[in-house]
Design a protein around this motif. Structure first.
Motif, PDB file in Angstrom:
ATOM      1  N   GLU A   1       0.730  -0.991  -0.160  1.00 47.49           N
ATOM      2  CA  GLU A   1       0.007   0.401  -0.021  1.00 47.49           C
ATOM      3  C   GLU A   1       0.645   1.532  -0.280  1.00 47.49           C
ATOM      4  O   GLU A   1       0.689   2.753  -0.201  1.00 47.49           O
ATOM      5  CB  GLU A   1      -0.868  -0.046   1.263  1.00 47.49           C
ATOM      6  N   LEU A   2       2.161   0.890   0.833  1.00 49.68           N
ATOM      7  CA  LEU A   2       2.987   2.375   0.801  1.00 49.68           C
ATOM      8  C   LEU A   2       3.907   2.572  -0.144  1.00 49.68           C
ATOM      9  O   LEU A   2       3.715   3.909  -1.590  1.00 49.68           O
ATOM     10  CB  LEU A   2       4.320   2.192   1.393  1.00 49.68           C
ATOM     11  N   GLN A   3       3.468   1.312  -1.284  1.00 49.88           N
ATOM     12  CA  GLN A   3       4.293   1.384  -2.389  1.00 49.88           C
ATOM     13  C   GLN A   3       3.388   2.265  -3.574  1.00 49.88           C
ATOM     14  O   GLN A   3       3.175   3.424  -4.729  1.00 49.88           O
ATOM     15  CB  GLN A   3       4.369   0.317  -3.489  1.00 49.88           C
ATOM     16  N   GLN A   4       2.002   1.727  -3.311  1.00 49.69           N
ATOM     17  CA  GLN A   4       1.165   2.611  -4.399  1.00 49.69           C
ATOM     18  C   GLN A   4       0.557   3.972  -3.598  1.00 49.69           C
ATOM     19  O   GLN A   4       0.588   4.542  -5.114  1.00 49.69           O
ATOM     20  CB  GLN A   4      -0.340   1.600  -4.458  1.00 49.69           C
ATOM     21  N   GLU A   5       0.900   4.214  -3.226  1.00 45.62           N
ATOM     22  CA  GLU A   5       0.999   5.843  -2.777  1.00 45.62           C
ATOM     23  C   GLU A   5       1.787   6.741  -3.044  1.00 45.62           C
ATOM     24  O   GLU A   5       1.941   7.691  -3.545  1.00 45.62           O
ATOM     25  CB  GLU A   5       0.481   6.210  -0.797  1.00 45.62           C
ATOM     26  N   GLU A   6       3.097   5.758  -2.914  1.00 42.96           N
ATOM     27  CA  GLU A   6       4.366   6.658  -3.775  1.00 42.96           C
ATOM     28  C   GLU A   6       4.374   6.118  -4.960  1.00 42.96           C
ATOM     29  O   GLU A   6       5.049   7.453  -5.903  1.00 42.96           O
ATOM     30  CB  GLU A   6       5.704   5.928  -2.881  1.00 42.96           C
ATOM     31  N   ASN A   7       3.289   5.886  -5.493  1.00 40.80           N
ATOM     32  CA  ASN A   7       3.530   5.543  -7.393  1.00 40.80           C
ATOM     33  C   ASN A   7       2.427   6.564  -7.823  1.00 40.80           C
ATOM     34  O   ASN A   7       2.695   7.426  -9.198  1.00 40.80           O
ATOM     35  CB  ASN A   7       3.515   3.567  -7.342  1.00 40.80           C
ATOM     36  N   ILE A   8       1.253   6.676  -7.080  1.00 41.90           N
ATOM     37  CA  ILE A   8       0.133   8.017  -7.457  1.00 41.90           C
ATOM     38  C   ILE A   8       0.990   9.378  -6.749  1.00 41.90           C
ATOM     39  O   ILE A   8       0.936  10.461  -8.683  1.00 41.90           O
ATOM     40  CB  ILE A   8      -1.038   7.367  -6.513  1.00 41.90           C
ATOM     41  N   ALA A   9       2.321   9.150  -6.208  1.00 41.20           N
ATOM     42  CA  ALA A   9       2.432  10.708  -6.421  1.00 41.20           C
ATOM     43  C   ALA A   9       3.113  11.134  -6.782  1.00 41.20           C
ATOM     44  O   ALA A   9       3.531  12.417  -6.980  1.00 41.20           O
ATOM     45  CB  ALA A   9       3.364  10.790  -4.534  1.00 41.20           C
ATOM     46  N   MET A  10       4.276  10.175  -7.210  1.00 40.93           N
ATOM     47  CA  MET A  10       5.370  10.181  -8.565  1.00 40.93           C
ATOM     48  C   MET A  10       4.870  10.813  -9.701  1.00 40.93           C
ATOM     49  O   MET A  10       5.459  11.660 -10.195  1.00 40.93           O
ATOM     50  CB  MET A  10       6.415   9.512  -8.622  1.00 40.93           C
ATOM     51  N   GLY A  11       3.821  10.011 -10.375  1.00 40.71           N
ATOM     52  CA  GLY A  11       2.482  10.870 -11.372  1.00 40.71           C
ATOM     53  C   GLY A  11       4.023   9.931 -12.579  1.00 40.71           C
ATOM     54  O   GLY A  11       3.592  10.990 -13.628  1.00 40.71           O
ATOM     55  N   ASN A  12       5.377   8.662 -12.884  1.00 38.46           N
ATOM     56  CA  ASN A  12       5.958   8.532 -13.874  1.00 38.46           C
ATOM     57  C   ASN A  12       5.061   7.993 -15.151  1.00 38.46           C
ATOM     58  O   ASN A  12       3.721   7.257 -14.766  1.00 38.46           O
ATOM     59  CB  ASN A  12       7.095   7.853 -13.486  1.00 38.46           C
ATOM     60  N   LEU A  13       5.580   7.926 -15.977  1.00 37.05           N
ATOM     61  CA  LEU A  13       5.580   7.448 -17.006  1.00 37.05           C
ATOM     62  C   LEU A  13       4.962   5.590 -17.644  1.00 37.05           C
ATOM     63  O   LEU A  13       4.503   5.200 -17.613  1.00 37.05           O
ATOM     64  CB  LEU A  13       6.323   7.317 -18.291  1.00 37.05           C
ATOM     65  N   HIS A  14       6.171   5.157 -16.606  1.00 38.20           N
ATOM     66  CA  HIS A  14       5.664   3.791 -15.956  1.00 38.20           C
ATOM     67  C   HIS A  14       5.028   3.386 -15.456  1.00 38.20           C
ATOM     68  O   HIS A  14       4.271   2.541 -14.277  1.00 38.20           O
ATOM     69  CB  HIS A  14       6.866   3.190 -16.040  1.00 38.20           C
ATOM     70  N   SER A  15       3.851   4.616 -14.734  1.00 37.60           N
ATOM     71  CA  SER A  15       2.643   4.550 -13.579  1.00 37.60           C
ATOM     72  C   SER A  15       1.910   3.531 -13.804  1.00 37.60           C
ATOM     73  O   SER A  15       1.267   2.540 -12.216  1.00 37.60           O
ATOM     74  CB  SER A  15       2.310   5.555 -12.795  1.00 37.60           C
ATOM     75  N   THR A  16       1.125   3.440 -14.589  1.00 37.58           N
ATOM     76  CA  THR A  16       0.184   2.499 -14.729  1.00 37.58           C
ATOM     77  C   THR A  16       1.092   0.764 -14.625  1.00 37.58           C
ATOM     78  O   THR A  16      -0.054   0.025 -14.488  1.00 37.58           O
ATOM     79  CB  THR A  16      -0.472   2.629 -16.547  1.00 37.58           C
ATOM     80  N   ALA A  17       1.926  -0.208 -15.375  1.00 33.89           N
ATOM     81  CA  ALA A  17       2.685  -1.151 -15.526  1.00 33.89           C
ATOM     82  C   ALA A  17       2.390  -1.070 -13.983  1.00 33.89           C
ATOM     83  O   ALA A  17       2.477  -2.801 -13.344  1.00 33.89           O
ATOM     84  CB  ALA A  17       3.531  -1.019 -16.574  1.00 33.89           C
ATOM     85  N   LEU A  18       3.398  -0.427 -13.186  1.00 31.10           N
ATOM     86  CA  LEU A  18       3.684  -0.711 -11.541  1.00 31.10           C
ATOM     87  C   LEU A  18       2.733  -0.776 -11.138  1.00 31.10           C
ATOM     88  O   LEU A  18       2.497  -1.547 -10.709  1.00 31.10           O
ATOM     89  CB  LEU A  18       4.521   0.234 -11.820  1.00 31.10           C
ATOM     90  N   ALA A  19       1.764  -0.044 -10.788  1.00 28.99           N
ATOM     91  CA  ALA A  19       0.333  -0.295 -10.382  1.00 28.99           C
ATOM     92  C   ALA A  19      -0.239  -1.694 -10.725  1.00 28.99           C
ATOM     93  O   ALA A  19      -0.921  -2.050  -9.106  1.00 28.99           O
ATOM     94  CB  ALA A  19      -0.691   1.304 -10.325  1.00 28.99           C
ATOM     95  N   VAL A  20      -0.664  -1.847 -12.228  1.00 27.51           N
ATOM     96  CA  VAL A  20      -1.253  -3.200 -12.384  1.00 27.51           C
ATOM     97  C   VAL A  20       0.218  -4.402 -11.291  1.00 27.51           C
ATOM     98  O   VAL A  20      -1.136  -5.399 -11.083  1.00 27.51           O
ATOM     99  CB  VAL A  20      -1.239  -3.118 -13.788  1.00 27.51           C
ATOM    100  N   ARG A  21       1.171  -4.247 -11.022  1.00 28.97           N
ATOM    101  CA  ARG A  21       1.415  -5.156 -10.924  1.00 28.97           C
ATOM    102  C   ARG A  21       1.863  -4.895  -9.560  1.00 28.97           C
ATOM    103  O   ARG A  21       1.655  -6.349  -8.912  1.00 28.97           O
ATOM    104  CB  ARG A  21       3.442  -5.013 -11.270  1.00 28.97           C
ATOM    105  N   LEU A  22       1.930  -4.360  -9.186  1.00 25.24           N
ATOM    106  CA  LEU A  22       1.231  -3.853  -7.555  1.00 25.24           C
ATOM    107  C   LEU A  22      -0.225  -4.195  -6.854  1.00 25.24           C
ATOM    108  O   LEU A  22      -0.448  -5.168  -5.990  1.00 25.24           O
ATOM    109  CB  LEU A  22       1.764  -2.306  -7.107  1.00 25.24           C
TER     110      LEU A  22
END
Length: 625
Positions: free
Chosen positions: A67-88
């Motif tokens: 859950e901490l990784q998901q929050e950090e991914n949403i806060a960063m908003g990088n180009l690979h956020s969609t694939a990383l969100a699916v994996r998480l």
């Protein structure tokens, strides 16, 4: 979380405090994704070894990092956020599924179902399909005992998948649920309700009554008022459930059948685990470091086992198992009758053996041993027999208690070479215990008596008598025969007499006399009356002793026991001598007191007011005689 632990470690090093207890692999700067997989693997490792508590902690750590990784991914908003969100997301719902299985293994069924439902919802949000997660969700519903919802969920979810193997998995679960439901509400339920309908109706009324009286809107004093309880006491008294010995044996037998039906040979282990929760040898109060943990562990394990047994009972009720064993009703009734005849025949042989043993112990003259034997036999065997097994139960009890009463009467005999005119022999005459003269000095010599050992022995004897009196009171509460109540009251009075509680002894002996009078038992009337005589003889109450001895002589005359009559007449003669001597001393004392009062007046009148000196001297001579 790893960053916070490292910051805490740096602060502890800077301040000089102890560092947090971390695993060796936790001190490395692993990425969060790697730490999530590590925690999940540790959770699987602990779950395989049935360490559910440790496994749940590891799964919680893995979910928190995810859950901490998901929050950090949403806060960063990088180009690979969609694939990383699916994996998480996939890692998150797979961990939820593993935690659901672990909770169901630990008997947390509702929490396991919530985790399984959340895992399926997250899986559908990501557009994935996993039949194993769906089946785990359905199984979690079934573990909660909701069979109808389980079958509906199988039908709805099964239509979303194609393939023969997958459909067979759903169909197999549906057939198992349908079979379990038919076993619960089938023909066996009708037989059970017809046989136990009064009890079922009583339980239903009690539940309705509890639902009406207990509401969330009422305050505590209103709830206590509706239950006719006091709202002033800070600690409510717990009413102890008092059950008859026969009912206790029935419940023990029912519990053993219930445990053995679902756990087979492990039923003895369940009984042992239940006893360990209150065993002072296992939970030693003098070891505060280990006892709370062991108590918590045994309680949790026993609670988990009971939950699993309730699940098994819901799927396959006990009444269905009993009916399944008796497929042929005629054959089952025939086997039951044969079994009852065998038990009745063995009980008859045991009763004859008990009678022979009681006669032998009475002939030996050991009354205490006979009393302990009868108490043990009645508690362990005879009280647990019904009239179907022992139709002549009252006659047997009457015979045994009469033998015991006659054994007490046999003790009432004059000891040989006893001078009953000597007051020092009253203890032997009235069969009282001779008090030993104990020295108050602690002797350090070898072989000399130790006061502390004697004190410990006395304390142990008092504890034994207290437990015996409590057990006799419990038997008295559920006794149905007057002669048995007379015996129990007499034994309770004897326990009070041995502990020197003479007032309670007289009260219980008087109650025993009343019970013996109601059942026309002269034997127990005499024994209780003579016990009261012993109490009065202990305190030298000559007048009351004379009245009780007269009553005892009348009872002995009705019993037509010449030796007993001679013994009581001797006791009466000794008591009359003591009473006359006491009256003479009392008269002499009163006369001397009167003489002193008259002398102090120093009357100047004629000396005729004084008592003659010859009368005083003669009274003194009579008192000395």
């Amino acid at each position: 979380m790893e960053i916070e632990s490292k910051d805490a470690s740096r602060r502890a090093t800077a301040v000089g405090l102890l560092q947090p207890d971390l695993k060796p692999w936790q001190r490395l700067d692993w990425p969060s994704a790697m730490q999530t997989r590590i925690f999940k693997n540790w959770g699987q490792y602990y779950a395989q070894r049935l360490l559910t508590g440790q496994a749940l902690k590891q799964y919680d750590e893995a979910l928190a990092l995810c859950e901490l990784q998901q929050e950090e991914n949403i806060a960063m908003g990088n180009l690979h956020s969609t694939a990383l969100a699916v994996r998480l997301g996939r890692q998150h719902y797979t961990t939820l599924s593993l935690r659901s299985k672990c909770k169901r293994t630990a008997a947390y069924m509702e929490d396991g179902w919530l985790d399984a439902a959340q895992a399926c919802a997250e899986m559908r949000e990501l557009g994935d399909t996993n039949v194993n997660l769906v089946l785990d969700k359905c199984d979690a519903i079934y573990d909660c005992g909701r069979s109808e919802e389980y079958m509906r969920c199988l039908a709805v979810e099964g239509n979303k998948f194609q393939g023969r193997k997958i459909q067979n998995r759903f169909r197999l679960r549906s057939l198992c649920a349908h079979a379990a439901l038919s076993e619960s509400v089938g023909e066996s339920l009708n037989t059970f309700l017809l046989r136990n309908w009064p009890v079922v109706a009583q339980v239903a009324q009690q539940r309705l009554r509890d639902a009406e009286t207990t509401t969330e809107s009422q305050t505590m004093w209103e709830q206590l008022k509706n239950k006719t309880l006091c709202d002033v006491e800070s600690v409510q008294e717990k009413e102890s459930l008092s059950l008859s010995p026969l009912e206790q044996a029935r419940r023990r037998n029912t519990e053993y059948i219930y445990n053995y039906t679902y756990m087979r040979n492990s039923a003895a282990d369940i009984t042992l685990l239940r006893q360990l929760r209150s065993d002072k040898n296992f939970l030693n109060p003098l070891q505060p470091a280990q006892t709370p943990q062991m108590y918590q562990y045994t309680t949790e394990q026993y609670t988990n086992i009971r939950k699993f047994m309730k699940i098994m009972h819901a799927r396959r009720p006990l009444y269905y198992c009993m009916q399944e064993k008796c497929l042929s009703k005629r054959l089952c009734e025939q086997n039951r009758e044969h079994r009852l005849h065998h038990i009745a025949y063995q009980t008859r042989r045991d009763c004859h053996r008990i009678l022979r043993e009681t006669h032998r112990l009475r002939a030996e003259g050991n009354v205490d041993r006979l009393t302990n034997y009868i108490d043990r036999v009645m508690t362990e065997s005879i009280e647990l027999k019904t009239l179907r097994i022992l139709p002549w139960k009252f006659e047997f009890l009457n015979e045994v208690y009469n033998i015991l009463g006659m054994a007490h009467i046999d003790k009432c005999a004059v000891p040989g070479n006893l001078d009953y005119t000597n007051n020092a022999n009253n203890d032997k005459l009235y069969l009282l215990r001779s008090e030993r003269q104990k020295s108050l000095t602690v002797s350090a010599g070898f072989g000399m008596p130790n006061v502390y050992e004697e004190m410990q022995t006395t304390e142990n004897q008092q504890n034994i008598l207290a437990r015996k009196a409590e057990r006799l009171n419990d038997r008295l509460r559920h006794s149905h025969y007057a002669i048995e109540r007379a015996y129990l009251l007499f034994e309770i009075a004897r326990c009070h007499f041995k502990e020197s509680r003479f007032h309670k002894c007289v009260v219980m002996a008087s109650k025993s006399v009343q019970e013996a009078r109601s059942c026309h038992s002269l034997v127990w009337r005499f024994n209780s009356t003579f016990l009261i005589c012993q109490v009065h003889a202990t305190f030298n109450r000559f007048e009351r002793l004379k009245e009780q001895l007269a009553q005892a002589i009348r009872l002995a005359t009705m019993l037509r026991n010449k030796k007993l009559i001679a013994y009581l007449m001797l006791c009466n003669t000794a008591n009359n001598n003591e009473l006359m001597s006491h009256q003479r001393h009392q008269m002499l004392f009163s006369m001397r007191a009167l003489q002193r009062r008259r002398t102090r007046r120093q009357s100047s009148e004629s000396p005729g007011n004084e008592l003659p000196q010859e009368l005083i001297d003669s009274a003194a001579m009579n008192a000395n005689w």
